[in-house]
Design an enzyme around this catalytic site. Sequence first.
Site, mmCIF file in Angstrom:
data_model
loop_
_atom_site.group_PDB
_atom_site.id
_atom_site.type_symbol
_atom_site.label_atom_id
_atom_site.label_comp_id
_atom_site.label_asym_id
_atom_site.label_seq_id
_atom_site.Cartn_x
_atom_site.Cartn_y
_atom_site.Cartn_z
ATOM 1 N N ARG A 160 4.051 -5.024 -0.502
ATOM 2 C CA ARG A 160 2.802 -4.983 -1.276
ATOM 3 C C ARG A 160 3.126 -4.558 -2.702
ATOM 4 O O ARG A 160 3.939 -3.656 -2.907
ATOM 5 C CB ARG A 160 1.848 -3.954 -0.657
ATOM 6 C CG ARG A 160 0.990 -4.518 0.453
ATOM 7 C CD ARG A 160 0.279 -3.450 1.223
ATOM 8 N NE ARG A 160 -0.437 -2.467 0.425
ATOM 9 C CZ ARG A 160 -1.214 -1.516 0.924
ATOM 10 N NH1 ARG A 160 -1.370 -1.428 2.234
ATOM 11 N NH2 ARG A 160 -1.830 -0.656 0.144
ATOM 12 N N ARG A 171 -0.131 6.259 -6.993
ATOM 13 C CA ARG A 171 -1.148 6.324 -5.920
ATOM 14 C C ARG A 171 -1.225 7.727 -5.321
ATOM 15 O O ARG A 171 -2.311 8.220 -5.019
ATOM 16 C CB ARG A 171 -0.816 5.317 -4.812
ATOM 17 C CG ARG A 171 -1.129 3.890 -5.226
ATOM 18 C CD ARG A 171 -0.510 2.900 -4.268
ATOM 19 N NE ARG A 171 -1.071 2.942 -2.937
ATOM 20 C CZ ARG A 171 -0.441 2.482 -1.857
ATOM 21 N NH1 ARG A 171 0.780 1.990 -1.946
ATOM 22 N NH2 ARG A 171 -1.039 2.518 -0.694
HETATM 23 P P1 AMP Z 1 -5.001 1.159 1.236
HETATM 24 O O1 AMP Z 1 -4.645 -0.077 1.971
HETATM 25 O O2 AMP Z 1 -5.974 2.033 1.969
HETATM 26 O O3 AMP Z 1 -3.785 1.923 0.752
HETATM 27 O O4 AMP Z 1 -5.786 0.682 -0.101
HETATM 28 C C1 AMP Z 1 -5.144 -0.142 -1.048
HETATM 29 C C2 AMP Z 1 -5.866 -0.067 -2.373
HETATM 30 O O5 AMP Z 1 -7.223 -0.545 -2.230
HETATM 31 C C3 AMP Z 1 -6.027 1.336 -2.965
HETATM 32 O O6 AMP Z 1 -4.862 1.765 -3.666
HETATM 33 C C4 AMP Z 1 -7.213 1.106 -3.902
HETATM 34 O O7 AMP Z 1 -6.831 0.405 -5.068
HETATM 35 C C5 AMP Z 1 -8.103 0.183 -3.075
HETATM 36 N N1 AMP Z 1 -9.040 0.945 -2.218
HETATM 37 C C6 AMP Z 1 -9.062 0.996 -0.853
HETATM 38 N N2 AMP Z 1 -10.059 1.780 -0.415
HETATM 39 C C7 AMP Z 1 -10.681 2.251 -1.526
HETATM 40 C C8 AMP Z 1 -11.775 3.134 -1.730
HETATM 41 N N3 AMP Z 1 -12.441 3.712 -0.704
HETATM 42 N N4 AMP Z 1 -12.141 3.395 -3.018
HETATM 43 C C9 AMP Z 1 -11.500 2.830 -4.059
HETATM 44 N N5 AMP Z 1 -10.464 1.991 -3.937
HETATM 45 C C10 AMP Z 1 -10.038 1.709 -2.679
#
Ligand code: AMP
Length: 214
Positions: A160, A171
Amino acid sequence: MRLLMAGSPGSGKGTHSRRLGEHLNVPHIATGDLLREQVSLGTPLGRNAQTFMDRGDYVPDDVMVAMIKDRLAQPDAQKGFILDGFPRTQGQADSLDKMLADLGTPIDAVIVLEVPTEEMVRRLSGRRTCPTCQRPYHMDDEPPKDDETCDDDGTKLERRADDEPDTVRHRLKVYADRTAGVVEHYDTDSVVKRINGEASVDEVQERIRTALGV
Ligand code: AMP
């Protein structure tokens, strides 16, 4: 059961939510997956979200809240759900409170997976996914049989964009600044279960189920 799965990127939220969702027979709703689906479909929402995601920043609250409101209204979510990666900000937590209060369906528990920072960096930087079937791998912990291709369909595995080392560090900082404190929002309800996430997947899953009594 209505559960929130919290924890930093790389803490194992996705893996454990998916397994627990199958065990409890409730949908696993991951905001990251919902966003990536929009990105791959090339929708306007997806194009807008991608610029934030690739940098490791959060997508704006109004977009996220609308997305979750829509998802929680689907028939399969009426029997319960596991929310993975939402809420990530105080604003999202407030909106979720309101949504659940309107539905009369409070959260049963918030699981917080705790893993040391260096282990999260190791997990994220070794992570790969098959772009065809989405099967996840880890180059140290769960490597494919053949170098960097999917065992199931032979597609070259991808990392990713937001798992690149610089973005991973960003992050983790965004999580510490904006999300770590959101858990305190739930502490008053004594629904928070803090789980040590540094063990095998089976062991951590067992700890979660024991803490929930399921
Ligand atoms: P994840 O797969 O949970 O690591 O999410 C990947 C990316 O999606 C994050 O780094 C954010 O850019 C975005 N994202 C996911 N969930 C949220 C959320 N609840 N609020 C804001 N951005 C989100």
